[in-house]
Design an enzyme around this catalytic site. Structure first.
Site, PDB file in Angstrom:
ATOM      1  N   ARG A 127       0.817  -1.221   0.000  1.00  0.00           N
ATOM      2  CA  ARG A 127       0.000   0.000   0.000  1.00  0.00           C
ATOM      3  C   ARG A 127       0.855   1.277   0.000  1.00  0.00           C
ATOM      4  O   ARG A 127       0.413   2.321   0.452  1.00  0.00           O
ATOM      5  CB  ARG A 127      -0.986   0.006   1.168  1.00  0.00           C
ATOM      6  CG  ARG A 127      -2.017  -1.108   1.079  1.00  0.00           C
ATOM      7  CD  ARG A 127      -3.094  -0.958   2.136  1.00  0.00           C
ATOM      8  NE  ARG A 127      -4.114  -1.987   1.975  1.00  0.00           N
ATOM      9  CZ  ARG A 127      -4.082  -3.178   2.578  1.00  0.00           C
ATOM     10  NH1 ARG A 127      -3.075  -3.466   3.395  1.00  0.00           N
ATOM     11  NH2 ARG A 127      -5.040  -4.045   2.385  1.00  0.00           N
ATOM     12  N   LYS A 149       2.585  11.166 -11.162  1.00  0.00           N
ATOM     13  CA  LYS A 149       1.734  10.313 -11.990  1.00  0.00           C
ATOM     14  C   LYS A 149       2.477   9.023 -12.309  1.00  0.00           C
ATOM     15  O   LYS A 149       3.608   9.052 -12.795  1.00  0.00           O
ATOM     16  CB  LYS A 149       1.361  11.014 -13.297  1.00  0.00           C
ATOM     17  CG  LYS A 149       0.189  11.960 -13.208  1.00  0.00           C
ATOM     18  CD  LYS A 149      -0.197  12.403 -14.609  1.00  0.00           C
ATOM     19  CE  LYS A 149      -1.422  13.281 -14.609  1.00  0.00           C
ATOM     20  NZ  LYS A 149      -1.799  13.678 -15.980  1.00  0.00           N
ATOM     21  N   GLU A 191       8.560  17.806 -24.919  1.00  0.00           N
ATOM     22  CA  GLU A 191       7.980  18.159 -23.628  1.00  0.00           C
ATOM     23  C   GLU A 191       8.544  19.476 -23.098  1.00  0.00           C
ATOM     24  O   GLU A 191       7.862  20.204 -22.383  1.00  0.00           O
ATOM     25  CB  GLU A 191       8.205  17.035 -22.615  1.00  0.00           C
ATOM     26  CG  GLU A 191       7.523  15.710 -22.968  1.00  0.00           C
ATOM     27  CD  GLU A 191       6.037  15.694 -22.640  1.00  0.00           C
ATOM     28  OE1 GLU A 191       5.482  16.730 -22.225  1.00  0.00           O
ATOM     29  OE2 GLU A 191       5.419  14.618 -22.810  1.00  0.00           O
ATOM     30  N   LYS A 232       6.437  22.798 -14.254  1.00  0.00           N
ATOM     31  CA  LYS A 232       5.575  21.682 -13.860  1.00  0.00           C
ATOM     32  C   LYS A 232       5.337  21.686 -12.361  1.00  0.00           C
ATOM     33  O   LYS A 232       4.214  21.444 -11.901  1.00  0.00           O
ATOM     34  CB  LYS A 232       6.186  20.355 -14.299  1.00  0.00           C
ATOM     35  CG  LYS A 232       5.272  19.175 -13.961  1.00  0.00           C
ATOM     36  CD  LYS A 232       5.586  17.936 -14.736  1.00  0.00           C
ATOM     37  CE  LYS A 232       4.511  16.874 -14.503  1.00  0.00           C
ATOM     38  NZ  LYS A 232       4.768  15.643 -15.270  1.00  0.00           N
ATOM     39  N   GLU A 242      -4.921  16.683 -10.701  1.00  0.00           N
ATOM     40  CA  GLU A 242      -5.518  17.036 -11.994  1.00  0.00           C
ATOM     41  C   GLU A 242      -7.028  17.247 -11.909  1.00  0.00           C
ATOM     42  O   GLU A 242      -7.804  16.761 -12.724  1.00  0.00           O
ATOM     43  CB  GLU A 242      -5.199  15.965 -13.046  1.00  0.00           C
ATOM     44  CG  GLU A 242      -5.283  16.488 -14.465  1.00  0.00           C
ATOM     45  CD  GLU A 242      -4.772  15.494 -15.497  1.00  0.00           C
ATOM     46  OE1 GLU A 242      -5.569  15.107 -16.365  1.00  0.00           O
ATOM     47  OE2 GLU A 242      -3.599  15.112 -15.431  1.00  0.00           O
ATOM     48  N   ARG A 246      -3.986  21.316 -13.895  1.00  0.00           N
ATOM     49  CA  ARG A 246      -2.925  20.376 -14.252  1.00  0.00           C
ATOM     50  C   ARG A 246      -3.187  19.725 -15.597  1.00  0.00           C
ATOM     51  O   ARG A 246      -2.257  19.270 -16.279  1.00  0.00           O
ATOM     52  CB  ARG A 246      -2.753  19.307 -13.161  1.00  0.00           C
ATOM     53  CG  ARG A 246      -1.594  18.361 -13.462  1.00  0.00           C
ATOM     54  CD  ARG A 246      -1.199  17.487 -12.298  1.00  0.00           C
ATOM     55  NE  ARG A 246      -0.127  16.564 -12.702  1.00  0.00           N
ATOM     56  CZ  ARG A 246       0.545  15.781 -11.883  1.00  0.00           C
ATOM     57  NH1 ARG A 246       0.292  15.801 -10.583  1.00  0.00           N
ATOM     58  NH2 ARG A 246       1.495  14.983 -12.331  1.00  0.00           N
ATOM     59  N   ASN A 250      -1.303  18.351 -20.423  1.00  0.00           N
ATOM     60  CA  ASN A 250      -1.622  17.369 -21.454  1.00  0.00           C
ATOM     61  C   ASN A 250      -1.698  17.977 -22.849  1.00  0.00           C
ATOM     62  O   ASN A 250      -2.176  17.323 -23.780  1.00  0.00           O
ATOM     63  CB  ASN A 250      -2.947  16.666 -21.121  1.00  0.00           C
ATOM     64  CG  ASN A 250      -2.858  15.847 -19.843  1.00  0.00           C
ATOM     65  OD1 ASN A 250      -1.904  15.108 -19.636  1.00  0.00           O
ATOM     66  ND2 ASN A 250      -3.837  16.003 -18.972  1.00  0.00           N
ATOM     67  N   HIS A 253      -1.278  15.828 -25.867  1.00  0.00           N
ATOM     68  CA  HIS A 253      -1.305  14.434 -25.462  1.00  0.00           C
ATOM     69  C   HIS A 253      -2.570  13.691 -25.880  1.00  0.00           C
ATOM     70  O   HIS A 253      -2.540  12.474 -26.047  1.00  0.00           O
ATOM     71  CB  HIS A 253      -1.113  14.322 -23.948  1.00  0.00           C
ATOM     72  CG  HIS A 253       0.286  14.595 -23.504  1.00  0.00           C
ATOM     73  ND1 HIS A 253       0.924  15.802 -23.749  1.00  0.00           N
ATOM     74  CD2 HIS A 253       1.189  13.820 -22.827  1.00  0.00           C
ATOM     75  CE1 HIS A 253       2.150  15.746 -23.240  1.00  0.00           C
ATOM     76  NE2 HIS A 253       2.333  14.577 -22.671  1.00  0.00           N
ATOM     77  N   HIS A 257      -1.624  10.495 -27.569  1.00  0.00           N
ATOM     78  CA  HIS A 257      -1.923   9.191 -26.982  1.00  0.00           C
ATOM     79  C   HIS A 257      -2.730   8.325 -27.948  1.00  0.00           C
ATOM     80  O   HIS A 257      -2.548   7.107 -28.010  1.00  0.00           O
ATOM     81  CB  HIS A 257      -2.686   9.355 -25.676  1.00  0.00           C
ATOM     82  CG  HIS A 257      -1.826   9.783 -24.527  1.00  0.00           C
ATOM     83  ND1 HIS A 257      -2.348  10.162 -23.309  1.00  0.00           N
ATOM     84  CD2 HIS A 257      -0.476   9.900 -24.398  1.00  0.00           C
ATOM     85  CE1 HIS A 257      -1.358  10.484 -22.482  1.00  0.00           C
ATOM     86  NE2 HIS A 257      -0.221  10.343 -23.128  1.00  0.00           N
ATOM     87  N   HIS A 272       6.962   8.343 -27.522  1.00  0.00           N
ATOM     88  CA  HIS A 272       6.004   9.253 -26.895  1.00  0.00           C
ATOM     89  C   HIS A 272       6.228  10.709 -27.270  1.00  0.00           C
ATOM     90  O   HIS A 272       5.280  11.423 -27.631  1.00  0.00           O
ATOM     91  CB  HIS A 272       6.074   9.092 -25.372  1.00  0.00           C
ATOM     92  CG  HIS A 272       5.183  10.029 -24.619  1.00  0.00           C
ATOM     93  ND1 HIS A 272       3.804   9.963 -24.677  1.00  0.00           N
ATOM     94  CD2 HIS A 272       5.470  11.083 -23.811  1.00  0.00           C
ATOM     95  CE1 HIS A 272       3.281  10.928 -23.932  1.00  0.00           C
ATOM     96  NE2 HIS A 272       4.274  11.619 -23.400  1.00  0.00           N
TER      97      HIS A 272
END
Length: 374
Positions: A127, A149, A191, A232, A242, A246, A250, A253, A257, A272
């Site tokens: 956990r 993330k 990026e 960032k 997010e 935030r 993206n 993206h 994606h 990517h």
């Protein structure tokens, strides 16, 4: 001036979970002492891939030994296809097999794939274990290693399964970037450019003037990485999970994606950062098509990405792509969808990105059809 004096520190201010991003040369050689100072008594598991291990694993292991940190190593196959359930299960089993405890550390030594998968494993084993990022690609140093993330891909889309799990420390050793293949460095640069396009037009203009020095190394490279990390960090501090702004990170993206999913995460065809470059160019062209921004701004973005050698058009993706309707179906599966409505990061100009909700699918489909190679 020593390498130590050259190190830049950017702090991600999250209260009790605040952590530092250290940026500079030679940080892997001193990683053990820095980790031991923050996590006294911890053991560690290094998660890396075969390519990175060949270059950078031995000095990290030596640094950990010198600091009295016992470690084990989990070595993955390189590439985006390792970022899935099967490899996650193998990594989790290795961590449990090493009898690591919650206060022990998972150290991600690699690019975005390694960082995302290792961070996810650290977030779910017992956990939540301690987590340290040692990013070895430009993309990971300026983006994926910062902000917590983590996750894996599924056949239905990219990064659809994961958790938010912040690291305790990020060590961005700029010296390792000299060993990156040129294609990987260019992909990471997408990026970097993104931060200028979101809300820092002066940074984008600086990149237009100084990108060659960023590529060749030296102070300009460190400056670009540090500014990207600060940009960032500031957004993550205001919106860690997010819930709002935030999502601006993206930019490019949603289209990107979809292209990665459409190519089966085949890094020989598309990595990517290349997908993000195409996505950012598409986001600016789509914004111009919707009369939100000037076509001149879209051309300026595309011209800069072309200048550094990044793709900006669908026809530059090797091999066949599915039709516009199929691409739209990948977009509809993306995490930026909310209750079925399409959400995009669009722009009103350079450095004026915004969250556009309820974008009509019909307009997106028409745009994708226009973008398809004739």
């Amino acid at each position: 001036m020593s390498e130590e004096e050259d190190t830049v520190t950017v702090t991600v201010g999250l209260g009790e979970r605040a952590y530092d991003i250290l940026i500079g040369k030679g940080l892997i050689a001193g990683a053990g002492a820095r980790i031991a100072a923050r996590l006294p008594g911890a053991r560690a598991a290094i998660v890396t891939d075969e390519n990175v291990a060949a270059r950078h694993l031995a000095p990290l292991q030596a640094s950990l030994r010198a600091a009295g940190i016992d470690s084990t190593t989990v070595t993955l196959a390189p590439g985006e296809r390792s970022k899935g359930f099967e490899t996650l299960e193998q990594t989790v089993d290795a961590l449990l097999g090493a009898r690591l405890e919650r206060r022990d550390a998972v150290i991600a030594l690699g690019g975005g794939v390694v960082g995302d998968l290792a961070g996810f494993a650290a977030g779910i084993v017992r956990r939540g274990m301690q987590f340290v990022q040692v990013p070895t690609s430009l993309l990971a140093q300026v983006d994926s290693s910062v902000g917590g993330k983590t996750g894996i891909n599924t056949p239905r889309g990219k990064n659809l399964v994961g958790v938010f799990h912040q690291p305790r420390l990020v060590l961005a050793d700029t010296g390792v970037l000299d060993t990156l293949p040129e294609r990987e460095f260019r992909a990471g640069y997408a990026e970097v450019a993104k931060y200028g396009l979101i809300d820092q037009p002066d940074f984008f203009a600086w990149l237009e003037a100084n990108w060659r020095e960023v590529f060749s190394g030296g102070p300009a490279r460190t400056q670009a990485i540090a500014r990207s990390c600060r940009a960032k960090a500031e957004i993550v501090e205001r919106d860690e999970r997010e819930a709002g702004e935030r999502a601006l990170l993206n930019l490019g993206h949603t289209f990107g994606h979809a292209l990665e999913a459409a190519t089966g995460y085949d890094s020989a065809r598309l990595v990517h950062g290349e997908a993000v470059a195409i996505g950012m160019a598409m986001a600016h062209r789509f914004s111009a098509r919707m009369n939100l921004a000037s076509p001149d701004d879209a051309e300026r973005v595309e011209a800069h990405l072309r200048a550094v050698g990044l793709p900006t058009r669908l026809e530059q993706v090797p091999g066949a792509l599915p039709g516009a309707a199929a691409l739209l179906s990948y977009i509809a599966q993306d995490k930026k969808v909310s209750r079925g409505s399409l959400t995009f990061i669009l722009t009103r100009g350079i450095g004026r990105a915004f969250i556009a909700r309820d974008v009509p699918a019909s307009q997106v489909l028409a745009f994708l059809e226009e973008c398809r190679p004739q």
